[in-house]
Motif scaffolding. Structure first.
Motif, PDB file in Angstrom:
ATOM      1  N   ALA A  35       1.006  -1.043  -0.156  1.00 14.99           N
ATOM      2  CA  ALA A  35       0.262  -0.232   0.345  1.00 14.99           C
ATOM      3  C   ALA A  35       1.243   1.039  -0.151  1.00 14.99           C
ATOM      4  CB  ALA A  35      -0.960   0.160   1.375  1.00 14.99           C
ATOM      5  N   TRP A  36       0.027   2.587   0.277  1.00 14.17           N
ATOM      6  CA  TRP A  36       1.073   3.778  -0.094  1.00 14.17           C
ATOM      7  C   TRP A  36       0.634   4.451   1.099  1.00 14.17           C
ATOM      8  CZ3 TRP A  36       4.003   4.312  -3.996  1.00 14.17           C
ATOM      9  CH2 TRP A  36       3.341   3.714  -5.406  1.00 14.17           C
ATOM     10  N   MET A  37       2.045   4.925   1.596  1.00 14.45           N
ATOM     11  CA  MET A  37       2.569   5.886   2.745  1.00 14.45           C
ATOM     12  C   MET A  37       2.692   7.463   2.385  1.00 14.45           C
ATOM     13  SD  MET A  37       4.021   4.165   6.113  1.00 14.45           S
ATOM     14  CE  MET A  37       3.091   2.513   6.590  1.00 14.45           C
ATOM     15  N   ASN A  38       2.042   8.472   2.609  1.00  8.09           N
ATOM     16  CA  ASN A  38       2.832   9.684   3.044  1.00  8.09           C
ATOM     17  C   ASN A  38       3.258   9.754   4.036  1.00  8.09           C
ATOM     18  OD1 ASN A  38       0.786  10.269   4.569  1.00  8.09           O
ATOM     19  ND2 ASN A  38       0.183  11.733   3.295  1.00  8.09           N
ATOM     20  N   VAL A  51      -0.075   0.563  12.079  1.00 12.83           N
ATOM     21  CA  VAL A  51       0.275   0.854  10.324  1.00 12.83           C
ATOM     22  C   VAL A  51      -0.726   1.784  10.089  1.00 12.83           C
ATOM     23  CG1 VAL A  51       1.103  -0.139   8.741  1.00 12.83           C
ATOM     24  CG2 VAL A  51       1.693  -1.615  10.581  1.00 12.83           C
ATOM     25  N   THR A  52      -0.847   2.371   9.157  1.00  6.97           N
ATOM     26  CA  THR A  52      -1.240   3.536   8.924  1.00  6.97           C
ATOM     27  C   THR A  52      -0.872   4.203   6.676  1.00  6.97           C
ATOM     28  OG1 THR A  52      -1.661   4.435  10.836  1.00  6.97           O
ATOM     29  CG2 THR A  52      -1.939   5.639   8.920  1.00  6.97           C
ATOM     30  N   TYR A  53      -1.868   3.530   6.536  1.00  7.53           N
ATOM     31  CA  TYR A  53      -2.248   4.033   5.084  1.00  7.53           C
ATOM     32  C   TYR A  53      -2.413   5.432   4.651  1.00  7.53           C
ATOM     33  CZ  TYR A  53      -0.076  -0.850   5.190  1.00  7.53           C
ATOM     34  OH  TYR A  53       0.527  -2.372   5.316  1.00  7.53           O
ATOM     35  N   ALA A  60      -7.552   9.976   1.647  1.00  8.17           N
ATOM     36  CA  ALA A  60      -7.783   9.927   3.654  1.00  8.17           C
ATOM     37  C   ALA A  60      -6.950   8.735   4.647  1.00  8.17           C
ATOM     38  CB  ALA A  60      -8.855   9.524   3.605  1.00  8.17           C
ATOM     39  N   PHE A  61      -6.402   8.745   5.269  1.00 11.36           N
ATOM     40  CA  PHE A  61      -5.081   8.367   6.150  1.00 11.36           C
ATOM     41  C   PHE A  61      -6.593   6.919   6.337  1.00 11.36           C
ATOM     42  CE2 PHE A  61      -3.996  12.279   7.829  1.00 11.36           C
ATOM     43  CZ  PHE A  61      -2.689  11.267   7.067  1.00 11.36           C
ATOM     44  N   TRP A  62      -5.672   5.901   6.428  1.00 10.39           N
ATOM     45  CA  TRP A  62      -6.686   4.293   6.356  1.00 10.39           C
ATOM     46  C   TRP A  62      -5.380   3.485   7.810  1.00 10.39           C
ATOM     47  CZ3 TRP A  62      -4.243   0.688   2.873  1.00 10.39           C
ATOM     48  CH2 TRP A  62      -4.773  -0.814   2.840  1.00 10.39           C
ATOM     49  N   GLU A  66      -8.567  -0.971  11.183  1.00 13.14           N
ATOM     50  CA  GLU A  66      -9.449   0.013  11.907  1.00 13.14           C
ATOM     51  C   GLU A  66     -10.563   0.028  11.764  1.00 13.14           C
ATOM     52  OE1 GLU A  66      -9.014   4.394  12.504  1.00 13.14           O
ATOM     53  OE2 GLU A  66      -9.966   4.885  10.598  1.00 13.14           O
ATOM     54  N   THR A  67     -11.927  -1.049  10.540  1.00 13.10           N
ATOM     55  CA  THR A  67     -13.195  -1.502  10.559  1.00 13.10           C
ATOM     56  C   THR A  67     -13.423  -2.355  10.133  1.00 13.10           C
ATOM     57  OG1 THR A  67     -12.460  -0.882   7.027  1.00 13.10           O
ATOM     58  CG2 THR A  67     -14.312   0.580   9.194  1.00 13.10           C
ATOM     59  N   SER A  68     -12.155  -3.444   9.808  1.00 14.59           N
ATOM     60  CA  SER A  68     -12.691  -4.622   9.620  1.00 14.59           C
ATOM     61  C   SER A  68     -11.648  -5.221  10.978  1.00 14.59           C
ATOM     62  CB  SER A  68     -10.849  -5.695   8.956  1.00 14.59           C
ATOM     63  OG  SER A  68      -9.834  -4.882   8.936  1.00 14.59           O
ATOM     64  N   GLY A  69     -10.903  -4.709  11.590  1.00 11.88           N
ATOM     65  CA  GLY A  69     -10.213  -5.758  12.992  1.00 11.88           C
ATOM     66  C   GLY A  69      -9.570  -6.585  12.259  1.00 11.88           C
ATOM     67  N   ASN A  70      -9.203  -6.528  11.253  1.00  9.81           N
ATOM     68  CA  ASN A  70      -7.522  -7.338  10.776  1.00  9.81           C
ATOM     69  C   ASN A  70      -6.006  -6.446  11.122  1.00  9.81           C
ATOM     70  OD1 ASN A  70      -9.177  -9.394  10.188  1.00  9.81           O
ATOM     71  ND2 ASN A  70      -9.627  -8.698   8.335  1.00  9.81           N
ATOM     72  N   VAL A  71      -6.177  -6.112  12.026  1.00 11.82           N
ATOM     73  CA  VAL A  71      -5.361  -4.980  12.662  1.00 11.82           C
ATOM     74  C   VAL A  71      -3.037  -5.775  11.999  1.00 11.82           C
ATOM     75  CG1 VAL A  71      -4.234  -4.041  14.676  1.00 11.82           C
ATOM     76  CG2 VAL A  71      -6.544  -4.049  14.452  1.00 11.82           C
ATOM     77  N   GLN A  72      -2.810  -4.429  11.702  1.00  9.64           N
ATOM     78  CA  GLN A  72      -0.890  -4.674  11.779  1.00  9.64           C
ATOM     79  C   GLN A  72      -0.865  -3.862  12.702  1.00  9.64           C
ATOM     80  OE1 GLN A  72      -0.234  -3.747   7.802  1.00  9.64           O
ATOM     81  NE2 GLN A  72      -1.005  -5.446   7.032  1.00  9.64           N
ATOM     82  N   GLU A  73       0.026  -5.024  13.885  1.00  8.34           N
ATOM     83  CA  GLU A  73       1.034  -4.358  14.616  1.00  8.34           C
ATOM     84  C   GLU A  73       2.059  -4.011  14.295  1.00  8.34           C
ATOM     85  OE1 GLU A  73       2.557  -5.688  19.460  1.00  8.34           O
ATOM     86  OE2 GLU A  73       1.122  -6.223  18.203  1.00  8.34           O
TER      87      GLU A  73
END
Length: 121
Positions: A35-38, A51-53, A60-62, A66-73
């Motif tokens: 995915a992409w990051m700024n 992890v924020t993309y 927008a930030f993703w 956050e919505t799926s519960g499939n978090v990346q720590e």
């Protein structure tokens, strides 16, 4: 070890201000997604450990999961020799792909044909 502080602005971003980020499972070594990051997403990822993309379609930030519960720590944050690609090593909770598959790389080209390596759930 260096005592040099990391500044996200030192990375090399494309003309849209984005840098590709490859997510890899820190335990299995499986490549999960890209995915992409700024610069702000990089800073948020490092500050929170989540992890924020940057979503190009939503502008927008993703925060992954956050919505799926499939978090990346975040386990480890790396960048390549040219500072123009990121590797985020993560503890993945649940599937990484929005299709419900374990990773986004579930298709291959074998003998000129597209082969699905993992069926949709």
């Amino acid at each position: 070890m260096s005592d040099q502080r990391f500044d996200p602005a030192t990375l090399t971003y494309n003309d849209a201000g984005l840098i590709p980020a490859i997510a890899q499972d820190a335990t299995s070594g499986d490549v999960l997604m890209m995915a992409w990051m700024n610069a702000d997403a990089v800073a948020r990822t490092l500050a929170t450990g989540k992890v924020t993309y940057w979503s190009r379609s939503r502008q927008a930030f993703w925060v992954k999961g956050e919505t799926s519960g499939n978090v990346q720590e975040l386990v480890d944050f790396r960048f390549d020799c040219d500072s123009d690609c990121l590797l985020v090593m993560v503890n993945q909770s649940g599937p990484a792909c929005h299709t419900g598959r374990q990773n986004c790389f579930y298709r291959a080209v074998r003998g000129g044909e597209v082969v699905e390596l993992e069926a949709a759930p």
